[in-house]
Scaffold this motif. Sequence first.
Motif, PDB file in Angstrom:
ATOM      1  N   LEU A 157       0.782  -1.165   0.025  1.00  0.00           N
ATOM      2  CA  LEU A 157      -0.173  -0.047   0.073  1.00  0.00           C
ATOM      3  C   LEU A 157       0.776   1.152  -0.042  1.00  0.00           C
ATOM      4  CD1 LEU A 157      -2.516  -1.201   2.790  1.00  0.00           C
ATOM      5  CD2 LEU A 157      -2.816  -1.589   0.302  1.00  0.00           C
ATOM      6  N   GLY A 195      -8.798  -1.898  -9.794  1.00  0.00           N
ATOM      7  CA  GLY A 195      -7.427  -1.953 -10.074  1.00  0.00           C
ATOM      8  C   GLY A 195      -7.127  -2.287 -11.439  1.00  0.00           C
ATOM      9  N   SER A 198      -6.616   1.874  -6.744  1.00  0.00           N
ATOM     10  CA  SER A 198      -7.043   2.363  -5.414  1.00  0.00           C
ATOM     11  C   SER A 198      -8.378   2.196  -5.305  1.00  0.00           C
ATOM     12  CB  SER A 198      -6.225   3.836  -5.328  1.00  0.00           C
ATOM     13  OG  SER A 198      -6.734   4.446  -6.248  1.00  0.00           O
ATOM     14  N   LYS A 203      -0.318   6.576  -3.403  1.00  0.00           N
ATOM     15  CA  LYS A 203      -1.015   6.837  -4.841  1.00  0.00           C
ATOM     16  C   LYS A 203      -1.900   5.629  -5.167  1.00  0.00           C
ATOM     17  CE  LYS A 203       1.141   8.082  -8.387  1.00  0.00           C
ATOM     18  NZ  LYS A 203       2.341   8.274  -9.337  1.00  0.00           N
ATOM     19  N   ALA A 204      -1.166   4.438  -4.753  1.00  0.00           N
ATOM     20  CA  ALA A 204      -2.137   3.055  -5.225  1.00  0.00           C
ATOM     21  C   ALA A 204      -1.374   2.154  -4.365  1.00  0.00           C
ATOM     22  CB  ALA A 204      -1.632   2.842  -6.846  1.00  0.00           C
ATOM     23  N   GLY A 205      -2.313   0.878  -4.498  1.00  0.00           N
ATOM     24  CA  GLY A 205      -1.859  -0.370  -3.917  1.00  0.00           C
ATOM     25  C   GLY A 205      -1.756  -1.440  -5.000  1.00  0.00           C
TER      26      GLY A 205
END
Length: 374
Positions: free
Chosen positions: A254, A306, A297, A257-259
């Motif tokens: 994580l 995603g 995200s 900005k994103a995972g």
Amino acid sequence: MTPNAPDAPPLRVALVGYGLAGSVFHAPLVSATEGLVLDTVVTSNGERRAEALAAFPDVRLAGSPDELWERADELDLVVIATPNRTHVPLATAALKAGLPVVVDKPVAGTAAEARELAALAEERGLLLSVFQNRRWDNDFRTLAGLIAGGELGEVQRFESRFERWRPQPKGGWRESGDPDEIGGLLYDLGSHVADQALVLLGAAVQVYAESDVRRPGAAADDDTFIAITHENGVRSHLYVSATTAQLGPRFRVLGSKAGYVKYGLDPQEAALREGLRPVAGEPWGEEAEGLWGRLGSGESPLTGGGDPVRTLPGDYPAYYAAVAAAVRGTGRNPVTALQAAAALDVLEAARRSAREGVSVTLLPHHDEEEEQRA
């Protein structure tokens, strides 16, 4: 032999041990690496000697490591793929015989022993490398590229799971409760997940762990959790287990900005176990598109959140290619004993944390970090 000569003869490799690690990983990868030749296999087990000859008809056989030291001038590299308790004495003997060494993980039972081996190798001017092959897993290579490219933003939490469902213990030294055997999942699979966390996210400063023996008849830890606080503030949660009835994601990382979430294991071990071998120019370590991880995200990847990210091919052959270059003096050691010692610092702290129910602070080894970055 001139170390840098492109037409130099192949480096002659002796493999000590022909159990799972030796027969499935090291022998096939050595034999598939340009510039290396599997010269000798050391095992006193009659069945394994026959298996080695069947797989490699030109290989020489030896009954004990002492036979190698007596003809060290005929060899260029020794690979140690024996039970964990023998790693330090065998690596020490090989280095004292003047031979570069690859040691399967864990290189030692303690970080202090790993650092002593590193000092001996430096004193002798010899390569000492640790087989942390999971650095060349397909998912880890992909994740490292995403982090380096800034796709996740600032990484805040790293979750890594190496879980299995093996409700019945297999027995043997890997599941022995004898501390001298260095068994249990903390030092087996834990060596991989701790190393990966440190490679990606840097030095550890705090460690907390929970470790259990859950299966009837088991004598060593088979369900362990490790929490690491890294020097940069990132938190790693690492799970190794043989008692996981429902497997979690291999990675969940994580960022600001994103995972990135990735399920499933790298396919190379399964391929090697099936007798497949990497061949130059042919696909290796590839996985199906349906297994690709997802980057995004705000929504679970299991409900369509995603975007799929192509998983880079796994590349275990790259490890031995790098070892060959390092022995010849044309490349760097792919995994140093000091890097392995840093991972052992984490494992030792985890063992103490689980035993005493405390969080353990690690002392920095900045001199080692600078050497590894050089």
